[in-house]
Structure formats: structure tokens, C-alpha cells
Design a protein around this motif. Sequence first.
Motif, PDB file in Angstrom:
ATOM      1  N   LEU A 293       0.843  -1.206   0.000  1.00 29.18           N
ATOM      2  CA  LEU A 293       0.000   0.000   0.000  1.00 29.18           C
ATOM      3  C   LEU A 293       0.879   1.258   0.000  1.00 29.18           C
ATOM      4  O   LEU A 293       0.650   2.215  -0.753  1.00 29.18           O
ATOM      5  CB  LEU A 293      -0.890  -0.029   1.234  1.00 29.18           C
ATOM      6  N   TYR A 294       1.910   1.261   0.845  1.00 29.73           N
ATOM      7  CA  TYR A 294       2.806   2.417   0.910  1.00 29.73           C
ATOM      8  C   TYR A 294       3.565   2.580  -0.413  1.00 29.73           C
ATOM      9  O   TYR A 294       3.801   3.702  -0.878  1.00 29.73           O
ATOM     10  CB  TYR A 294       3.807   2.264   2.069  1.00 29.73           C
ATOM     11  N   GLY A 295       3.942   1.456  -1.019  1.00 29.75           N
ATOM     12  CA  GLY A 295       4.630   1.517  -2.317  1.00 29.75           C
ATOM     13  C   GLY A 295       3.754   2.206  -3.348  1.00 29.75           C
ATOM     14  O   GLY A 295       4.214   3.034  -4.141  1.00 29.75           O
ATOM     15  N   TYR A 313      -2.571  13.223   9.002  1.00 29.38           N
ATOM     16  CA  TYR A 313      -2.935  11.983   9.698  1.00 29.38           C
ATOM     17  C   TYR A 313      -1.762  11.007   9.597  1.00 29.38           C
ATOM     18  O   TYR A 313      -1.896   9.882   9.123  1.00 29.38           O
ATOM     19  CB  TYR A 313      -4.208  11.339   9.116  1.00 29.38           C
ATOM     20  N   CYS A 314      -0.598  11.461  10.043  1.00 28.27           N
ATOM     21  CA  CYS A 314       0.649  10.737   9.744  1.00 28.27           C
ATOM     22  C   CYS A 314       0.959   9.616  10.719  1.00 28.27           C
ATOM     23  O   CYS A 314       1.907   8.853  10.482  1.00 28.27           O
ATOM     24  CB  CYS A 314       1.810  11.716   9.674  1.00 28.27           C
ATOM     25  N   GLY A 315       0.206   9.469  11.817  1.00 36.40           N
ATOM     26  CA  GLY A 315       0.485   8.378  12.761  1.00 36.40           C
ATOM     27  C   GLY A 315       1.911   8.474  13.283  1.00 36.40           C
ATOM     28  O   GLY A 315       2.383   9.536  13.698  1.00 36.40           O
ATOM     29  N   THR A 316       2.624   7.349  13.258  1.00 43.88           N
ATOM     30  CA  THR A 316       3.998   7.331  13.764  1.00 43.88           C
ATOM     31  C   THR A 316       5.003   7.714  12.672  1.00 43.88           C
ATOM     32  O   THR A 316       6.187   7.389  12.781  1.00 43.88           O
ATOM     33  CB  THR A 316       4.352   5.945  14.332  1.00 43.88           C
ATOM     34  N   GLY A 317       4.503   8.348  11.615  1.00 42.31           N
ATOM     35  CA  GLY A 317       5.406   8.889  10.593  1.00 42.31           C
ATOM     36  C   GLY A 317       5.798   7.902   9.506  1.00 42.31           C
ATOM     37  O   GLY A 317       6.751   8.148   8.756  1.00 42.31           O
ATOM     38  N   THR A 318       5.056   6.816   9.385  1.00 45.90           N
ATOM     39  CA  THR A 318       5.434   5.793   8.402  1.00 45.90           C
ATOM     40  C   THR A 318       5.566   6.374   6.991  1.00 45.90           C
ATOM     41  O   THR A 318       6.646   6.317   6.389  1.00 45.90           O
ATOM     42  CB  THR A 318       4.388   4.650   8.410  1.00 45.90           C
ATOM     43  N   LEU A 319       4.467   6.947   6.487  1.00 44.41           N
ATOM     44  CA  LEU A 319       4.523   7.472   5.112  1.00 44.41           C
ATOM     45  C   LEU A 319       5.478   8.659   5.020  1.00 44.41           C
ATOM     46  O   LEU A 319       6.271   8.763   4.080  1.00 44.41           O
ATOM     47  CB  LEU A 319       3.116   7.875   4.652  1.00 44.41           C
ATOM     48  N   GLY A 332       4.609  16.197   8.755  1.00 47.48           N
ATOM     49  CA  GLY A 332       3.542  15.291   9.176  1.00 47.48           C
ATOM     50  C   GLY A 332       2.661  15.971  10.202  1.00 47.48           C
ATOM     51  O   GLY A 332       3.152  16.712  11.054  1.00 47.48           O
ATOM     52  N   VAL A 333       1.346  15.713  10.123  1.00 47.25           N
ATOM     53  CA  VAL A 333       0.399  16.272  11.105  1.00 47.25           C
ATOM     54  C   VAL A 333      -0.374  15.116  11.720  1.00 47.25           C
ATOM     55  O   VAL A 333      -0.896  14.257  10.992  1.00 47.25           O
ATOM     56  CB  VAL A 333      -0.582  17.268  10.432  1.00 47.25           C
ATOM     57  N   GLU A 334      -0.462  15.114  13.048  1.00 49.49           N
ATOM     58  CA  GLU A 334      -1.091  13.990  13.752  1.00 49.49           C
ATOM     59  C   GLU A 334      -1.640  14.489  15.082  1.00 49.49           C
ATOM     60  O   GLU A 334      -1.012  15.303  15.752  1.00 49.49           O
ATOM     61  CB  GLU A 334      -0.027  12.891  13.965  1.00 49.49           C
ATOM     62  N   VAL A 385      -3.140  12.248   2.382  1.00 53.31           N
ATOM     63  CA  VAL A 385      -4.065  12.170   3.520  1.00 53.31           C
ATOM     64  C   VAL A 385      -4.369  10.699   3.779  1.00 53.31           C
ATOM     65  O   VAL A 385      -4.543   9.927   2.849  1.00 53.31           O
ATOM     66  CB  VAL A 385      -5.392  12.947   3.271  1.00 53.31           C
ATOM     67  N   ASP A 386      -4.379  10.320   5.052  1.00 53.29           N
ATOM     68  CA  ASP A 386      -4.661   8.924   5.438  1.00 53.29           C
ATOM     69  C   ASP A 386      -5.549   8.958   6.677  1.00 53.29           C
ATOM     70  O   ASP A 386      -5.135   8.588   7.772  1.00 53.29           O
ATOM     71  CB  ASP A 386      -3.321   8.210   5.714  1.00 53.29           C
ATOM     72  N   PRO A 387      -6.800   9.452   6.514  1.00 48.66           N
ATOM     73  CA  PRO A 387      -7.651   9.676   7.692  1.00 48.66           C
ATOM     74  C   PRO A 387      -8.288   8.385   8.209  1.00 48.66           C
ATOM     75  O   PRO A 387      -8.285   7.369   7.519  1.00 48.66           O
ATOM     76  CB  PRO A 387      -8.743  10.600   7.138  1.00 48.66           C
ATOM     77  N   PRO A 388      -8.872   8.435   9.426  1.00 47.98           N
ATOM     78  CA  PRO A 388      -9.675   7.313   9.917  1.00 47.98           C
ATOM     79  C   PRO A 388     -10.926   7.121   9.045  1.00 47.98           C
ATOM     80  O   PRO A 388     -11.153   7.894   8.105  1.00 47.98           O
ATOM     81  CB  PRO A 388     -10.064   7.738  11.332  1.00 47.98           C
TER      82      PRO A 388
END
Length: 456
Positions: A293-295, A313-319, A332-334, A385-388
Motif C-alpha cells: 500500500l505504501y509503495g 494523519y501521519c500516525g507514527t510517521g510511516t509514510l 507530518g500532522v497527527e 491524507v490517510d484519515p480514519p
Amino acid sequence: MKVNDLLNLEVTDIALGGKSLSRQDGRVVFIDRGVPGDRVVARVTRMRRAFAEARLERIEHASPLRVAAPCPHVQRCGGCRFQDLDYTEQLRIKQRQVNDTLQRLGAVAEPPVRAIVPAPETFHYRNKMEFSFHPGAEGAVVLGLHERGTFDRVFALDTCLLPSELTVRLVRLTQGFAAAHRWRAYHPSRHEGVVRFLTVRHLSATGQCAVHLLAARDDVPALDAWARDVAALDPAVRTVSLGINRSRANVALAEEERVLVGDGLLVERLRGLDFEVTMNAFLQTNSRQAEALYGEALAAAGLERGETLLDLYCGTGTLSLLFAGVAGEVVGVESVPEALVAARRNATRNGIANARFVEGEARRVLREWARGERPQRPRPAVVVVDPPRAGLHPRVVARVAELEPRRVVYVSCNPATLARDVKDFGERGYRLDEVAPFDMFPHTPHIECVARLARA
Ligand SMILES: C[S@@+](CC[C@H](N)C(=O)[O-])C[C@H]1O[C@@H](n2cnc3c(N)ncnc32)[C@H](O)[C@@H]1O
């Protein structure tokens, strides 16, 4: 048609969200179970103007698309309800649901939907599972999963095919320990008892495992002996912890944490980078499919060297950190502080210096940047963007469009809100170029998508 009527129905499809679909007298009937091609008898449980809901009573004629479900709990469990539907058919249905939803809610006449990416493994793919304690007969303690369609009934788990085998062994060990030491399960409506949830995280790339017990109080009998037994079960178990949640809310979130074994920390490796994983911060639960998915998100962004990327919505900064290799700067914004702490540590851990992380609710941070109330407003070439599941607030769509990125990459776990937001973006000058669906969670109704939008 009225409530309690028994209907003879043919299941024709599965609706977004997982209910089986049928029609009677021109009215849509949603049935709780059944696969396309089944002829069933179902009892009407609810009437609405446009549709009815029914509960499957028996299957009169089984569909040729049925396969034998390998899990013995399939009839009771609220988990992976499509186990008895051929996997290729599951994929075909999910693909069509994405297409139909974009047409219906997104007003896209011919949605540019690519072929769905199947999961690399159809079982044992979950790196995290949460199990519930519940009071059983005569003060016994039950540890397992919720019965289908209920929030107040739990069955004792013998096996589960979604997490790792070690996860199931840890549950079995804890069941035995809880019975021997007379642990008292917390009752979600009577609000008495002690133990509430057991969460196991077993990461597929690094093999590291964490076990977390959540209780209403910290006087769990023989707690340290349990933690020692858990840690001794397998060298993969790196850390064992106790969380306390004294509130009445029936959620597996701890107000206080106590590490019993190890240092409370796990690390997962995704696309060549290391990410710290903590209990209360988000991590995709299917690591191998998350890498795919990230790829796709990296490819969809088409970021050029030196450009700025904004990851909402960066979570722990993965993307964010995966993009940092190409970007000039990543922002990143979280909103969850614990995830932000992990994101900053993940940057350091991977030697990445061009990522900065902003704590706050996405809508508020964007508004403050727009009004000049917050410094360092980014000028992103691409916004991810990767929202809930709820998707984006219309003001977030508006603020993203005001930043005029060349592209928006939308990672979605809910096709309905994706479609709604695609429509919104369309009205603000962003055209949907491509949607790539991913099957992250075989045998469940969930669908992930990566959508690419470009400024027209
Ligand atoms: C689906 S996760 C994605 C995380 C990350 N992109 C990843 O793949 O690991 C969504 C994230 O959004 C965060 N979140 C939820 N609501 C938010 C909001 N209103 N503003 C900012 N972040 C939010 C959650 O804490 C969670 O970390």
C-alpha cells in the motif's frame, strides 16, 4: 412484509460493509449472512421505508461459491465472516464495491479503478489482535472474541486464523492462568470485576511480540507470575505490560501503563525503515500488505527530488519517513501525542533529518496555517491524507485545495467516505486519476484504497 415474517430469498450480492443483499417485492433486504447464489430462509428483523433487514435462519440451497470455512468458530464469531466465500469472489466483490461506491457517492461516471491487489497471505496476516475478558458461568472467566452482532457476549477462543500462531498460544496460556488464579472479568454494564482486554502484537517482519493486559484495577492476582509465564512462552515475546482503565468506557485504551517485562517497545521494519510501535499509536495491522500500500502511495505521489510533501494523519510517521528519501522536506500532522513522539523518534532512528512533525487536529492546524496563526506553513507539491474511517471534514478538503498541491494522494480505509471526499475535491478543481484497491483484511468486509487526484 413485516417484522418476524419468514422470507424465501436468493442472495444476489454483498453490500459495502458486509451485509448480504437480496430483493423481495422490489424492496432491498439486507441479510446478516449468506453468500451470493445462496437460497435462504430469513426472518425479517427490521423494516425501513427503502429496505428491510433479516436474520438468516437456514440455507435451503448452498451457492457454488461456498467453500468450507477452516475456522471452527465461524458460526459464532464476529470476525472474519467471509471465510466461507471463495477468495477470488471476495476480491471481485470488493473491486465492484469500490467502483459502485465511486459512481454512487462520488459522482464519477467511469471510475478509474485498477485491479484489486490480493493480500499476500489470506490467513495469519494480522499483527495485532484484541481479545476480551467476560464473566462466564459461576464466576468463571471467559477470554475470547465477541459473538457476531453482539457487544456484550464473548465466546472462549480455541483458535483464530487471523493472527500468528504464537498469538493464539498466548491467549490459551492466559485463559489457563486466569482460571487457575480466579481472575475476575470486568462486566461492561455492571462495571464490576478486574480484567478487561488482552492485546497481542506480533510483528511479521521483525518477529517481535508484545503482550498487553488491560484491567480496571492493578490488583490482578499473581500478575508478575503471569507476565513471567507469558515472556517464557517464546523468545519472540519482548515485552509484557499492564494498562489500567478505570473508566466505564468499554475501550482497550489505558489511562496508566506499567511495563512488567522488557521496555514496552517493539520495532517493525517496513520498506527498509524501522518504526517504533507502541500500544496506543496506530500501525497498519497487516505489515506485508501495508508495504504494498505504501509503495503505491509513493508511486501515486510522483514526488520529485527536493519537493515538499505534507502528510496529514501521519500516525507514527510511516509514510512521511518513506517519502523523506526523495522530498526536500516532509511535514507530518497527527493528533495523538504518543504517535507524534514515536514519529520523531522514528526519524532519528532512521537518520532522517528533513521531516518535521506537527501535533494537532488536522483541521485546526490547516486553519491556523491559512490564517497565519501558526508559523512555517508548508508549500507542498503533494499532499498525502490517510484519515480514519470518517474521512475528511469538508473544511480539510477546502484547506488542502487552497494549498494548491499538484497532486493529492488519498489513502482510505472506507470507500464511502473516499467517494464523498473525491466529489468534494472535484468541486475544488481536483480530478480523480486513479484508484488502487488493496485487500488488507481477507474474509472481512474492509477495503483499503490509494486514490490519486491531480489539479485540473
Ligand atoms: C489510518 S491512520 C494512518 C496513520 C499512518 N499514515 C500510517 O499508515 O501508519 C490515521 C491516523 O490519523 C490520526 N488522526 C485521527 N484523527 C485525526 C485528526 N483529526 N487530525 C490529525 N490526526 C488524526 C490517528 O491518530 C491515526 O494515527
